[in-house]
Design a protein around this motif. Structure first.
Motif, PDB file in Angstrom:
ATOM      1  N   ALA A 156      -5.963 -54.856  -5.834  1.00 46.99           N
ATOM      2  CA  ALA A 156      -6.122 -53.969  -6.883  1.00 46.99           C
ATOM      3  C   ALA A 156      -7.129 -52.557  -6.025  1.00 46.99           C
ATOM      4  O   ALA A 156      -7.946 -52.683  -6.052  1.00 46.99           O
ATOM      5  CB  ALA A 156      -6.919 -54.443  -8.106  1.00 46.99           C
ATOM      6  N   PRO A 168     -20.804 -49.508 -15.524  1.00 46.46           N
ATOM      7  CA  PRO A 168     -20.694 -49.674 -13.959  1.00 46.46           C
ATOM      8  C   PRO A 168     -21.210 -50.906 -13.628  1.00 46.46           C
ATOM      9  O   PRO A 168     -20.929 -51.545 -12.633  1.00 46.46           O
ATOM     10  CB  PRO A 168     -21.501 -48.353 -13.584  1.00 46.46           C
ATOM     11  CG  PRO A 168     -22.260 -47.878 -14.808  1.00 46.46           C
ATOM     12  CD  PRO A 168     -21.385 -48.390 -15.904  1.00 46.46           C
ATOM     13  N   GLN A 191     -23.752 -38.245 -22.250  1.00 40.73           N
ATOM     14  CA  GLN A 191     -25.135 -38.663 -22.293  1.00 40.73           C
ATOM     15  C   GLN A 191     -25.989 -37.505 -22.965  1.00 40.73           C
ATOM     16  O   GLN A 191     -27.150 -37.821 -22.800  1.00 40.73           O
ATOM     17  CB  GLN A 191     -25.649 -39.150 -20.914  1.00 40.73           C
ATOM     18  CG  GLN A 191     -24.907 -40.436 -20.330  1.00 40.73           C
ATOM     19  CD  GLN A 191     -25.274 -40.851 -18.992  1.00 40.73           C
ATOM     20  OE1 GLN A 191     -26.287 -40.458 -18.580  1.00 40.73           O
ATOM     21  NE2 GLN A 191     -24.173 -41.308 -18.019  1.00 40.73           N
ATOM     22  N   GLY A 248     -25.774 -43.228 -24.476  1.00 44.18           N
ATOM     23  CA  GLY A 248     -25.092 -43.304 -23.203  1.00 44.18           C
ATOM     24  C   GLY A 248     -25.276 -44.624 -22.398  1.00 44.18           C
ATOM     25  O   GLY A 248     -24.810 -44.836 -21.345  1.00 44.18           O
ATOM     26  N   GLY A 263     -18.331 -49.788 -10.696  1.00 44.16           N
ATOM     27  CA  GLY A 263     -19.493 -49.245 -10.554  1.00 44.16           C
ATOM     28  C   GLY A 263     -19.431 -47.706 -10.426  1.00 44.16           C
ATOM     29  O   GLY A 263     -18.961 -46.902 -11.237  1.00 44.16           O
ATOM     30  N   ALA A 278     -17.556 -58.007  -9.731  1.00 43.21           N
ATOM     31  CA  ALA A 278     -17.119 -57.852  -8.135  1.00 43.21           C
ATOM     32  C   ALA A 278     -18.025 -58.465  -7.268  1.00 43.21           C
ATOM     33  O   ALA A 278     -17.768 -58.323  -6.132  1.00 43.21           O
ATOM     34  CB  ALA A 278     -16.789 -56.476  -7.772  1.00 43.21           C
ATOM     35  N   ALA A 328     -21.540 -45.975 -21.145  1.00 39.44           N
ATOM     36  CA  ALA A 328     -21.042 -45.292 -19.942  1.00 39.44           C
ATOM     37  C   ALA A 328     -22.101 -45.141 -18.817  1.00 39.44           C
ATOM     38  O   ALA A 328     -21.564 -45.469 -17.607  1.00 39.44           O
ATOM     39  CB  ALA A 328     -20.836 -43.711 -20.512  1.00 39.44           C
ATOM     40  N   ALA A 329     -23.465 -45.200 -19.079  1.00 44.11           N
ATOM     41  CA  ALA A 329     -24.287 -45.120 -17.913  1.00 44.11           C
ATOM     42  C   ALA A 329     -24.819 -46.398 -17.243  1.00 44.11           C
ATOM     43  O   ALA A 329     -25.165 -46.633 -16.197  1.00 44.11           O
ATOM     44  CB  ALA A 329     -25.546 -44.408 -18.323  1.00 44.11           C
ATOM     45  N   PHE A 346     -14.264 -52.651  -4.855  1.00 51.22           N
ATOM     46  CA  PHE A 346     -15.315 -51.660  -4.278  1.00 51.22           C
ATOM     47  C   PHE A 346     -15.202 -51.018  -2.983  1.00 51.22           C
ATOM     48  O   PHE A 346     -15.306 -49.918  -2.472  1.00 51.22           O
ATOM     49  CB  PHE A 346     -16.623 -52.333  -4.348  1.00 51.22           C
ATOM     50  CG  PHE A 346     -17.391 -52.550  -5.834  1.00 51.22           C
ATOM     51  CD1 PHE A 346     -18.449 -51.608  -5.798  1.00 51.22           C
ATOM     52  CD2 PHE A 346     -17.022 -53.315  -6.923  1.00 51.22           C
ATOM     53  CE1 PHE A 346     -19.137 -51.418  -7.071  1.00 51.22           C
ATOM     54  CE2 PHE A 346     -17.646 -53.120  -8.014  1.00 51.22           C
ATOM     55  CZ  PHE A 346     -18.635 -52.249  -8.230  1.00 51.22           C
ATOM     56  N   LYS A 356     -11.845 -51.353 -16.934  1.00 51.53           N
ATOM     57  CA  LYS A 356     -11.842 -50.354 -16.231  1.00 51.53           C
ATOM     58  C   LYS A 356     -12.855 -49.168 -16.541  1.00 51.53           C
ATOM     59  O   LYS A 356     -14.081 -48.989 -16.268  1.00 51.53           O
ATOM     60  CB  LYS A 356     -10.449 -49.700 -16.190  1.00 51.53           C
ATOM     61  CG  LYS A 356     -10.388 -48.569 -15.351  1.00 51.53           C
ATOM     62  CD  LYS A 356      -8.710 -47.972 -15.478  1.00 51.53           C
ATOM     63  CE  LYS A 356      -8.677 -46.535 -14.730  1.00 51.53           C
ATOM     64  NZ  LYS A 356      -7.504 -45.869 -14.821  1.00 51.53           N
ATOM     65  N   ASN A 357     -12.354 -48.362 -17.236  1.00 47.83           N
ATOM     66  CA  ASN A 357     -13.156 -47.126 -17.887  1.00 47.83           C
ATOM     67  C   ASN A 357     -14.480 -47.529 -18.919  1.00 47.83           C
ATOM     68  O   ASN A 357     -15.291 -46.697 -18.906  1.00 47.83           O
ATOM     69  CB  ASN A 357     -12.301 -45.660 -18.408  1.00 47.83           C
ATOM     70  CG  ASN A 357     -11.006 -46.472 -19.104  1.00 47.83           C
ATOM     71  OD1 ASN A 357     -10.839 -47.777 -19.130  1.00 47.83           O
ATOM     72  ND2 ASN A 357     -10.250 -45.471 -19.484  1.00 47.83           N
ATOM     73  N   ASN A 361     -11.270 -54.542 -12.910  1.00 52.76           N
ATOM     74  CA  ASN A 361     -11.984 -53.582 -12.922  1.00 52.76           C
ATOM     75  C   ASN A 361     -10.802 -52.340 -12.816  1.00 52.76           C
ATOM     76  O   ASN A 361     -11.352 -51.015 -12.806  1.00 52.76           O
ATOM     77  CB  ASN A 361     -12.905 -53.456 -11.621  1.00 52.76           C
ATOM     78  CG  ASN A 361     -14.105 -54.038 -11.820  1.00 52.76           C
ATOM     79  OD1 ASN A 361     -14.546 -54.251 -13.020  1.00 52.76           O
ATOM     80  ND2 ASN A 361     -14.906 -54.457 -10.872  1.00 52.76           N
ATOM     81  N   ALA A 362      -9.591 -52.504 -12.562  1.00 55.97           N
ATOM     82  CA  ALA A 362      -8.709 -51.627 -12.712  1.00 55.97           C
ATOM     83  C   ALA A 362      -7.734 -51.517 -13.808  1.00 55.97           C
ATOM     84  O   ALA A 362      -6.665 -50.790 -14.045  1.00 55.97           O
ATOM     85  CB  ALA A 362      -7.753 -51.661 -11.319  1.00 55.97           C
ATOM     86  N   GLN A 388     -20.998 -57.526  -6.756  1.00 56.41           N
ATOM     87  CA  GLN A 388     -21.980 -56.550  -6.144  1.00 56.41           C
ATOM     88  C   GLN A 388     -23.236 -56.367  -6.780  1.00 56.41           C
ATOM     89  O   GLN A 388     -24.018 -55.525  -6.606  1.00 56.41           O
ATOM     90  CB  GLN A 388     -21.256 -55.080  -6.227  1.00 56.41           C
ATOM     91  CG  GLN A 388     -19.921 -55.228  -5.544  1.00 56.41           C
ATOM     92  CD  GLN A 388     -19.818 -54.554  -4.126  1.00 56.41           C
ATOM     93  OE1 GLN A 388     -20.944 -53.754  -3.669  1.00 56.41           O
ATOM     94  NE2 GLN A 388     -18.940 -55.008  -3.586  1.00 56.41           N
ATOM     95  N   THR A 411      -7.809 -60.688 -11.613  1.00 57.60           N
ATOM     96  CA  THR A 411      -8.622 -60.133 -10.361  1.00 57.60           C
ATOM     97  C   THR A 411      -8.732 -58.623 -10.207  1.00 57.60           C
ATOM     98  O   THR A 411      -9.524 -57.836  -9.644  1.00 57.60           O
ATOM     99  CB  THR A 411      -7.573 -60.581  -9.123  1.00 57.60           C
ATOM    100  OG1 THR A 411      -6.383 -60.176  -9.288  1.00 57.60           O
ATOM    101  CG2 THR A 411      -7.892 -62.032  -8.952  1.00 57.60           C
ATOM    102  N   ASP A 412      -7.966 -57.757 -11.099  1.00 61.49           N
ATOM    103  CA  ASP A 412      -7.763 -56.274 -11.111  1.00 61.49           C
ATOM    104  C   ASP A 412      -8.600 -56.139 -12.382  1.00 61.49           C
ATOM    105  O   ASP A 412      -8.305 -54.927 -12.920  1.00 61.49           O
ATOM    106  CB  ASP A 412      -6.766 -55.896 -10.661  1.00 61.49           C
ATOM    107  CG  ASP A 412      -5.502 -56.320 -12.044  1.00 61.49           C
ATOM    108  OD1 ASP A 412      -5.823 -57.223 -12.592  1.00 61.49           O
ATOM    109  OD2 ASP A 412      -4.456 -55.641 -11.937  1.00 61.49           O
ATOM    110  N   GLN A 449     -18.987 -53.607 -14.154  1.00 65.98           N
ATOM    111  CA  GLN A 449     -18.008 -53.694 -12.934  1.00 65.98           C
ATOM    112  C   GLN A 449     -18.649 -54.304 -11.678  1.00 65.98           C
ATOM    113  O   GLN A 449     -17.876 -54.814 -10.793  1.00 65.98           O
ATOM    114  CB  GLN A 449     -17.325 -52.459 -12.845  1.00 65.98           C
ATOM    115  CG  GLN A 449     -16.449 -51.834 -13.842  1.00 65.98           C
ATOM    116  CD  GLN A 449     -16.208 -50.434 -13.694  1.00 65.98           C
ATOM    117  OE1 GLN A 449     -17.006 -49.501 -13.184  1.00 65.98           O
ATOM    118  NE2 GLN A 449     -15.203 -49.911 -14.394  1.00 65.98           N
ATOM    119  N   LYS A 450     -19.846 -53.772 -11.476  1.00 62.97           N
ATOM    120  CA  LYS A 450     -20.466 -54.561 -10.019  1.00 62.97           C
ATOM    121  C   LYS A 450     -20.468 -55.988 -10.155  1.00 62.97           C
ATOM    122  O   LYS A 450     -20.332 -56.727  -9.286  1.00 62.97           O
ATOM    123  CB  LYS A 450     -21.952 -53.740 -10.038  1.00 62.97           C
ATOM    124  CG  LYS A 450     -21.826 -52.353  -9.520  1.00 62.97           C
ATOM    125  CD  LYS A 450     -23.228 -52.130  -9.247  1.00 62.97           C
ATOM    126  CE  LYS A 450     -23.428 -50.372  -9.418  1.00 62.97           C
ATOM    127  NZ  LYS A 450     -24.808 -50.130  -9.300  1.00 62.97           N
TER     128      LYS A 450
END
Lengths: 453, 321
Positions: B178, A424, B288, A416, B271, A431, A419-420, B183, A216-217, A276-277, A433, A273-274, A427-428
């Protein structure tokens, strides 16, 4: 009335515009951040004597980890003239606060350091080289301190002056649920990646969640990703990238293959499946509840798992592509440094040395911290109860040290990057993406962007 | 203040008019007027200094920082408008800004529309004890800290949370997911939390507004043969112009400046699907260490809020007879 209010607001506007302009002009004259804290550098004599006068050590540590408090209490017991003033925050909060806190007049003597490069660049950390000589830290295994060395000026990590020590040296690997392992026919930990993947498939078909991992985070799937990346290529290249060596890149065949594997695992439903959450705490909770055969994590959870899953949890270092090869694992010190503006740097260094060498302190490091206490290799390891996962992680840590297979976390490459980019993009990726090629390129692009600043 | 001085000057000639002596009134009046003026500023001074120190000064320093490339500690490098150029050209940052605009639908339009509906329904109940209960229940989301609301909704929307349990119970097991982790559904799910939080405020404001409408208007509408729907569009809606203006202003600002709900429920993920400018400013500045870029984004956000809110203020202003 509306007329007069408009007039008034115009008048106010007429006043505000020059005020803003003046502010901006003033701002152009005095750049922010020009009053730098003075660097204490590495010069000046240091003392290895604690003395008997009262000392109050300011300690800034991570909350949720009782190790530091336990060590501080024991130290005060042995040296009653030293008291600790402990401030605790969450890891991310320390990451965000560290520069400001270290630049303040009330800078901590000892601080938990998430990343060091920027802090050294800004002269906020004390160079510990004089203490290396004074205490003989050069006799510690070189691999123990390599991640804490920085070239002059704070650019490249991995060589140069020492800027920190670990209160415990963590190792990561795979925890497994013994009951579920039996259920899927896992008699012993896998010795190759192929065997590991077979077990994942078996678990899936037995309707057992193969891997319990959060994403998740902060991207928890970066753990298995780097575990794979370390095996698919030369781990030295991974280290070079983390240490910001010139020319190092994340866009390597090993990283790409690892990313492809992760995506394959995600598509096969090996992660929740979750994912990312799911956050870190939920992952540990779910694993403890028996939801998941494997969990990629570090030895800092050993004590907790021994308590909550007593006898039902095991640990192994992630295997290589071929059986019998050297192990490589993410392993990092629980890093602590001394503030450049610290009021008691000598006492801080004394404490850090004590934590590595005092028998009682080493015992606390293992039993409370769950990690290898570090220090000179000729010092004996405190004994722990056989059959516990703690004893397994400790053995793994020794094995990794002997095989010189420790690699820092890719998430620590820059301040960074996690986080940067990693979080993300990972996570993509899981999923569907983001493509594996896109992932390695995106991480490298963010890395270059950060280094160019 | 101006009118107080004015009334003094208006009264003075009458007092001095009948008497044949040098009028010391004017200089006295002038002196007193000036003192009163300064005295007035003195009263305002504490509030003004606080406002200046805690609002205007940070605003100015933010504008200043936005012109530098600065990590918050080291030496800053003057880059002029480069940071602003990044804000308006970086595809990620543009997506993040667009996310905030999508949230306006959930934070603003949905609560105002639903609020009007609910307010019309509960208007008649507002007098009795049942009305108090309804108002309290509706206003509850405003009282609960947003962080707590975020956590509770995270549980509700998790894979085995109440929302999915209900879906399974009514035979809709196929649509369970979820909600905050995927997305397609993450941003709308965050939006739904926002709708829930804002609905209470909007409803209460609108109910209060409705209670002030002259009942004679409704009576007249009814005599003219208007049904409840016609009544709503002909009487209720025009009369609530100001309240709707307040609702839209407050909720649009909440949508554009949202932080807590997003930070707790998704942390901006998956994302950057739910990342909003407020969260990105915080991340850029503190994680950052790009204080300059964060400040530029903050200034742009402030401008966007003003651009969205000022026309609403103008459109919904009460027309003077």
């Amino acid at each position: 009335m509306p007329d007069s209010s408009t007039r008034f607001s115009r008048r106010r506007l007429a006043l505000l515009v020059p005020a803003l302009t003046a502010g901006l002009v003033m701002s152009a004259c005095s750049a922010p951040g020009s009053d730098q804290p003075s660097s204490t550098g590495s010069d000046g004599p240091v003392s290895t004597e604690l003395g008997t006068g009262p000392i109050s050590l300011e300690l800034y540590a991570e909350t949720g980890f009782p190790l530091v408090k336990a060590l501080a209490d024991e130290f005060t017991k042995q040296h009653p003239n030293v008291k600790f003033n402990i401030r605790e925050d969450q890891f991310t909060v320390i990451t965000e606060n560290a520069p400001r806190v270290l630049a303040s007049d009330n800078a901590p003597d000892i601080i938990r350091l998430p990343t060091m490069v920027d802090l050294v660049k800004d002269d906020l950390l004390k160079n510990l080289d004089p203490y290396v000589a004074a205490y003989g830290w050069d006799k510690f295994p070189a691999s123990q301190l390599v991640q804490l060395r920085l070239a002059d000026g704070g650019g490249v990590r991995g060589s140069g002056s020492l800027y920190g020590l670990g209160l415990g040296y963590s190792v990561t690997g795979v925890f497994y649920n013994k009951t579920l392992a039996t259920q899927v026919g896992m008699a012993k930990p896998p010795t190759t990646i192929a065997e590991f993947e077979e077990l994942l498939a078996k678990a899936k078909s037995a309707k057992v969640q193969p891997i319990m991992q959060f994403n998740k985070n902060t991207a928890g799937i970066n753990f298995p990703h780097q575990a794979l990346q370390n095996q698919f290529g030369d781990p030295a290249r991974v280290s070079d990238w983390i240490f910001q060596k010139p020319g190092a890149t994340f866009d390597t065949p090993a990283a790409l293959k690892a990313t492809q594997t992760i995506q394959r695992w995600a598509q096969a439903g090996y992660f929740p499946t979750d994912a990312n959450a799911l956050d870190y705490a939920s992952m540990v909770g779910e694993f403890q509840k028996g939801n998941g055969l494997f969990m990629f994590n570090g030895d800092w959870e050993s004590g907790n798992l021994d308590k909550n899953m007593a006898g039902n949890v095991g640990f192994f270092l992630f295997p290589g592509e071929a059986a019998g090869g050297k192990h490589v694992a993410m392993s990092a010190p629980n890093t602590f440094g001394v503030g450049a503006r610290a009021k008691n740097p000598d006492a801080a260094a004394f404490f850090l040395n004590w934590a590595h060498t005092d028998p009682k302190a080493r015992e606390i490091s293992v039993k409370v911290g769950g990690s290898h206490p570090g220090g000179p290799s000729d010092l004996p390891l405190p004994s722990v109860a056989e059959g516990t996962v703690l004893s397994e992680t400790l053995k793994a840590s020794q094995q990794l040290g002997a095989e010189n297979g420790a690699v820092d976390f890719t998430a620590n490459a820059t301040g960074g990057i996690f986080a940067a980019a990693i979080t993300p993009e990972m996570q993509k990726l899981v999923a569907g993406q983001q493509t594996p090629e896109g992932y390695v390129k995106a991480v490298q692009a963010e890395y270059e962007k950060e280094l160019s600043r | 203040m101006t009118s107080a001085v004015g009334s003094t000057s208006a009264g003075a000639p009458t007092r001095a008019g009948g008497e044949d002596r040098q009028p010391p009134v004017r200089p006295y009046r002038k002196r007193w007027g000036r003192t009163a003026g300064w005295l007035g500023w003195l009263w305002v001074l504490p509030a003004l200094s606080m406002y200046g120190f805690f609002v205007l000064r940070p605003l100015l320093t933010t504008m200043q920082y936005s012109l530098y490339n600065w990590n918050g500690i080291g030496r800053a490098e003057w880059v002029g408008l480069d940071n602003y150029l990044t804000v308006v050209t970086d595809s990620d940052l543009l997506k993040i800004i667009s996310n905030a605009f999508i949230l306006i639908v959930f934070f603003s339009f949905a609560p105002v529309c639903l609020g009007l509906l609910v307010a019309s329904l509960v208007r008649r109940l507002s007098a009795g004890p049942f009305g108090t209960v309804v108002r309290t229940v509706l206003f509850l989301p405003q009282v609960i800290p947003l962080v707590a609301a975020g956590i509770a909704w995270t549980w509700l929307l998790s894979t085995d949370g109440l929302v999915n349990q209900i879906l399974r119970a009514v035979g809709l097991g196929g649509v369970t997911r979820a909600w905050l982790g995927e997305f397609d559904t993450a941003l709308p799910s965050v939006g739904v939390i926002g709708t829930w939080v804002m609905l209470g405020l909007c409803t209460i404001l609108l109910v209060t507004g409705m209670s002030k409408i002259d009942p004679a208007l409704y009576e007249a509408a009814r005599i003219d043969g208007a049904g409840p729907v016609r009544e709503f569009f002909a009487v209720t809606l025009p009369s609530l112009r100001q309240e709707i203006g307040v609702c839209l202003t407050v909720t649009i600002i909440a949508a554009l400046a949202s932080f807590d709900i997003v930070y707790i429920s998704t942390s901006g993920g998956p994302g950057i699907q739910t990342t909003v400018p407020g969260l990105e400013i915080y991340r850029l500045a503190f994680s950052q260490r790009q204080v300059g870029l964060a400040s530029a984004l903050a200034v742009v956000l402030m401008v966007l809020v003003l651009v969205c809110v000022l026309p609403i203020q103008r459109l919904t202003r009460e027309e003077k007879a």
